[in-house]
Design an enzyme around this catalytic site. Structure first.
Site, PDB file in Angstrom:
ATOM      1  N   SER A 163      27.600  -6.879   1.210  1.00 55.19           N
ATOM      2  CA  SER A 163      26.478  -5.956   1.326  1.00 55.19           C
ATOM      3  C   SER A 163      25.696  -6.009   0.022  1.00 55.19           C
ATOM      4  O   SER A 163      26.243  -5.732  -1.038  1.00 55.19           O
ATOM      5  CB  SER A 163      27.011  -4.540   1.585  1.00 55.19           C
ATOM      6  OG  SER A 163      25.969  -3.593   1.533  1.00 55.19           O
TER       7      SER A 163
ATOM      8  N   LYS B 133      24.552  -9.063   4.358  1.00 54.48           N
ATOM      9  CA  LYS B 133      23.855  -7.846   4.785  1.00 54.48           C
ATOM     10  C   LYS B 133      22.957  -7.415   3.630  1.00 54.48           C
ATOM     11  O   LYS B 133      23.402  -7.354   2.490  1.00 54.48           O
ATOM     12  CB  LYS B 133      24.890  -6.770   5.112  1.00 54.48           C
ATOM     13  CG  LYS B 133      24.431  -5.323   5.032  1.00 54.48           C
ATOM     14  CD  LYS B 133      25.525  -4.398   5.578  1.00 54.48           C
ATOM     15  CE  LYS B 133      25.570  -3.059   4.867  1.00 54.48           C
ATOM     16  NZ  LYS B 133      26.662  -2.196   5.379  1.00 54.48           N
TER      17      LYS B 133
ATOM     18  N   LYS C 193      20.221  -4.453   2.214  1.00 55.01           N
ATOM     19  CA  LYS C 193      19.766  -3.080   2.392  1.00 55.01           C
ATOM     20  C   LYS C 193      18.245  -3.094   2.502  1.00 55.01           C
ATOM     21  O   LYS C 193      17.560  -3.854   1.796  1.00 55.01           O
ATOM     22  CB  LYS C 193      20.183  -2.243   1.183  1.00 55.01           C
ATOM     23  CG  LYS C 193      21.690  -2.086   1.024  1.00 55.01           C
ATOM     24  CD  LYS C 193      22.278  -1.168   2.092  1.00 55.01           C
ATOM     25  CE  LYS C 193      23.736  -0.847   1.783  1.00 55.01           C
ATOM     26  NZ  LYS C 193      24.307   0.090   2.771  1.00 55.01           N
TER      27      LYS C 193
ATOM     28  N   ASP D 221      20.662  -3.114   6.723  1.00 53.25           N
ATOM     29  CA  ASP D 221      21.176  -1.740   6.763  1.00 53.25           C
ATOM     30  C   ASP D 221      20.132  -0.805   6.153  1.00 53.25           C
ATOM     31  O   ASP D 221      19.777  -0.938   4.978  1.00 53.25           O
ATOM     32  CB  ASP D 221      22.491  -1.656   5.970  1.00 53.25           C
ATOM     33  CG  ASP D 221      23.173  -0.285   6.083  1.00 53.25           C
ATOM     34  OD1 ASP D 221      22.619   0.613   6.758  1.00 53.25           O
ATOM     35  OD2 ASP D 221      24.268  -0.127   5.502  1.00 53.25           O
TER      36      ASP D 221
ATOM     37  N   ASN E 107      20.401   2.665   6.164  1.00 56.46           N
ATOM     38  CA  ASN E 107      20.960   3.947   5.711  1.00 56.46           C
ATOM     39  C   ASN E 107      20.038   5.135   6.032  1.00 56.46           C
ATOM     40  O   ASN E 107      19.684   5.929   5.149  1.00 56.46           O
ATOM     41  CB  ASN E 107      21.299   3.910   4.211  1.00 56.46           C
ATOM     42  CG  ASN E 107      22.539   3.093   3.912  1.00 56.46           C
ATOM     43  OD1 ASN E 107      22.450   2.029   3.310  1.00 56.46           O
ATOM     44  ND2 ASN E 107      23.691   3.558   4.365  1.00 56.46           N
TER      45      ASN E 107
ATOM     46  N   GLU F  74      21.508  -1.829  11.088  1.00 55.96           N
ATOM     47  CA  GLU F  74      22.478  -0.756  10.909  1.00 55.96           C
ATOM     48  C   GLU F  74      21.778   0.556  10.544  1.00 55.96           C
ATOM     49  O   GLU F  74      20.963   0.600   9.619  1.00 55.96           O
ATOM     50  CB  GLU F  74      23.443  -1.191   9.795  1.00 55.96           C
ATOM     51  CG  GLU F  74      24.578  -0.227   9.498  1.00 55.96           C
ATOM     52  CD  GLU F  74      25.510  -0.773   8.409  1.00 55.96           C
ATOM     53  OE1 GLU F  74      25.421  -1.976   8.074  1.00 55.96           O
ATOM     54  OE2 GLU F  74      26.320   0.003   7.889  1.00 55.96           O
TER      55      GLU F  74
ATOM     56  N   ASP G 225      26.365   3.508  11.810  1.00 58.45           N
ATOM     57  CA  ASP G 225      27.308   3.743  10.713  1.00 58.45           C
ATOM     58  C   ASP G 225      27.422   5.267  10.537  1.00 58.45           C
ATOM     59  O   ASP G 225      28.323   5.898  11.112  1.00 58.45           O
ATOM     60  CB  ASP G 225      26.782   3.038   9.447  1.00 58.45           C
ATOM     61  CG  ASP G 225      27.568   3.334   8.184  1.00 58.45           C
ATOM     62  OD1 ASP G 225      28.495   4.163   8.230  1.00 58.45           O
ATOM     63  OD2 ASP G 225      27.248   2.747   7.127  1.00 58.45           O
TER      64      ASP G 225
ATOM     65  N   LYS H 253      34.290   2.899   9.604  1.00 55.94           N
ATOM     66  CA  LYS H 253      34.739   3.180   8.240  1.00 55.94           C
ATOM     67  C   LYS H 253      35.781   4.285   8.339  1.00 55.94           C
ATOM     68  O   LYS H 253      35.467   5.384   8.817  1.00 55.94           O
ATOM     69  CB  LYS H 253      33.589   3.695   7.374  1.00 55.94           C
ATOM     70  CG  LYS H 253      32.571   2.658   6.963  1.00 55.94           C
ATOM     71  CD  LYS H 253      31.503   3.299   6.086  1.00 55.94           C
ATOM     72  CE  LYS H 253      30.400   2.301   5.766  1.00 55.94           C
ATOM     73  NZ  LYS H 253      29.257   2.940   5.109  1.00 55.94           N
TER      74      LYS H 253
ATOM     75  N   GLY I 171      32.391  -0.687   4.541  1.00 52.55           N
ATOM     76  CA  GLY I 171      33.006  -0.422   3.239  1.00 52.55           C
ATOM     77  C   GLY I 171      32.298   0.694   2.520  1.00 52.55           C
ATOM     78  O   GLY I 171      31.169   1.070   2.865  1.00 52.55           O
TER      79      GLY I 171
END
Ligand code: OSB
Ligand code: MG
Length: 377
Positions: free
Chosen positions: A144, A170, A172, A197, A199, A222, A247, A271, A299
């Protein structure tokens, strides 16, 4: 439902909790912020038959989820550890039930459960992987990569990890750092296994931007929307060709059941910390496997403790996608275990020794400790 896994009871004498501050090899930037030091809680279960180790994967601030270090520290010392100690003889399978009256605080619960489980398995001489149902000796390793200063720096970072042999990349993303960054990586490296990802950085108002990502043939996107945006994720899933992976939203087995029922995701990131423990993580794995939904192991910048446990979890049969189970040196110059996870041919080994299968380096543990407290029976 039959109970498929059982471990011996341990005679709990106490819990030692420590806050550690471990420097990261490079700053890690996501849509919610930048970290240069990993602040994490290490749990040591003190039992009549020996110690067990766990890790509470909260961060210093409640930015990824509502949990954070000082909150976890307080609830674990004030409520969770005393509730377990009061029961005295405890199996790992008992922990979630004993802690159920306390709402939320899943990362704190997960760290305590792992410490109890590790103590029990070390006593039994049984590896965690075997207990969880691992079917592989090693797992493919994904990395990541945080948001970099600019797209050129991102390309350089991706190139470095590809050279090391990482099996999947991956990156961000956040608004303004999405399409161009992804395009730069695709232009530089072609058809590498690539996912993004967010977030939780977007809303449905950004649907056109998110749809633009479809042209990059990503493995998945994600958590584009907020934790509680299950219905909006379903709406988005219908609009995108890119598979949507959840996630932050998957906080429990029940949340996973609901997300699948609403078709909010076609992939799930599991996770253990986020869902309250490795046993709940296995239940979500089983659910998704039965539903034909692929999962991968996420993770939380784990130390060697959680990293060993994640490798064991990722070796279960339903983990058909490459996880964020990277080598320890991707984050840390110095870990707190004597044999940190290393990348070998794009894979990480599942430890085979009793329990977590890793030993704590007591000097490193002390060097990184900034707070320490013990609760006893
Ligand atoms: O969203 O997966 C995430 C790290 C901290 C908090 C949230 C996330 C991450 C990562 C790093 O992406 C995964 C890792 O530990 O390798
Ligand atoms: Mg994520």
């Amino acid at each position: 439902m039959p109970i498929l896994r059982s471990s011996h009871a341990v005679d709990l004498e106490g819990f030692e909790l420590r806050v550690l501050r471990i420097p990261l090899v490079s700053p890690f930037t996501t849509s919610f912020g930048t970290e240069e030091v990993r602040e994490v809680i290490v749990v040591r279960a003190l039992t009549a038959g020996g110690d067990g180790w766990g890790e509470i994967v909260t961060s210093a601030s409640p930015l990824y989820s509502s949990e954070y270090t000082q909150g976890a520290w307080d609830v674990a010392l004030r409520y969770l550890a005393p509730a377990l100690l009061e029961r005295r003889m405890v199996t790992a399978e008992d922990v979630a039930g004993i802690l159920r009256p306390f709402v939320g605080h899943r990362m704190a619960k997960a760290g305590l459960e792992l410490a109890v489980l590790d103590a029990a398995l070390r006593l039994e001489g049984r590896p965690l992987g075997e207990y969880l149902g691992a079917v592989r000796e090693r797992v493919p390793s994904g990395v990541s990569i945080g948001i970099q200063r600019d797209a050129a720096s991102l390309v350089a970072a991706v190139g470095g990890y590809l050279d090391e042999g990482y099996a999947r990349i991956k990156i961000k993303i956040k608004p303004g750092r999405d399409i161009a960054d992804t395009a730069a990586v695709r232009d530089a490296f072609g058809a590498i296994p690539l996912q993004v990802d967010a977030n939780s950085a977007y809303t449905l108002d950004d649907i056109d931007t998110l749809a633009e990502l479809d042209r990059f043939d990503l493995l998945l996107i994600e958590q584009p929307l907020q934790e509680d945006d299950i219905v909006d994720h379903a709406t988005l899933s219908r609009r995108l060709r890119t598979p949507v992976c959840l996630d932050e939203s998957i906080v429990s087995h029940k949340a996973a059941v609901d997300a699948l029922a609403l078709s909010a995701a076609s992939v799930i990131n599991i996770k253990a910390g986020r869902v309250g423990g490795y046993l709940e993580a296995v239940r979500i794995h089983d659910l998704c496997r039965d539903a034909g939904v692929p999962v991968w192991c996420g993770g939380m910048l784990e130390t060697g403790i959680g990293r060993a446990a994640n490798a064991a979890l990722a070796a279960l049969p339903g983990f058909t996608l490459t996880g964020d189970v990277s080598g320890s040196d991707r984050f840390y110059a110095r870990d707190i275990v004597t044999e940190p996870a290393v990348l070998e041919d794009g894979h990480v080994r599942v430890p085979t020794g009793p329990g977590l299968g890793v030993q704590i380096d007591p000097v490193a543990l002390d060097d990184f400790t900034v707070a320490r407290e013990t609760v006893r029976r």
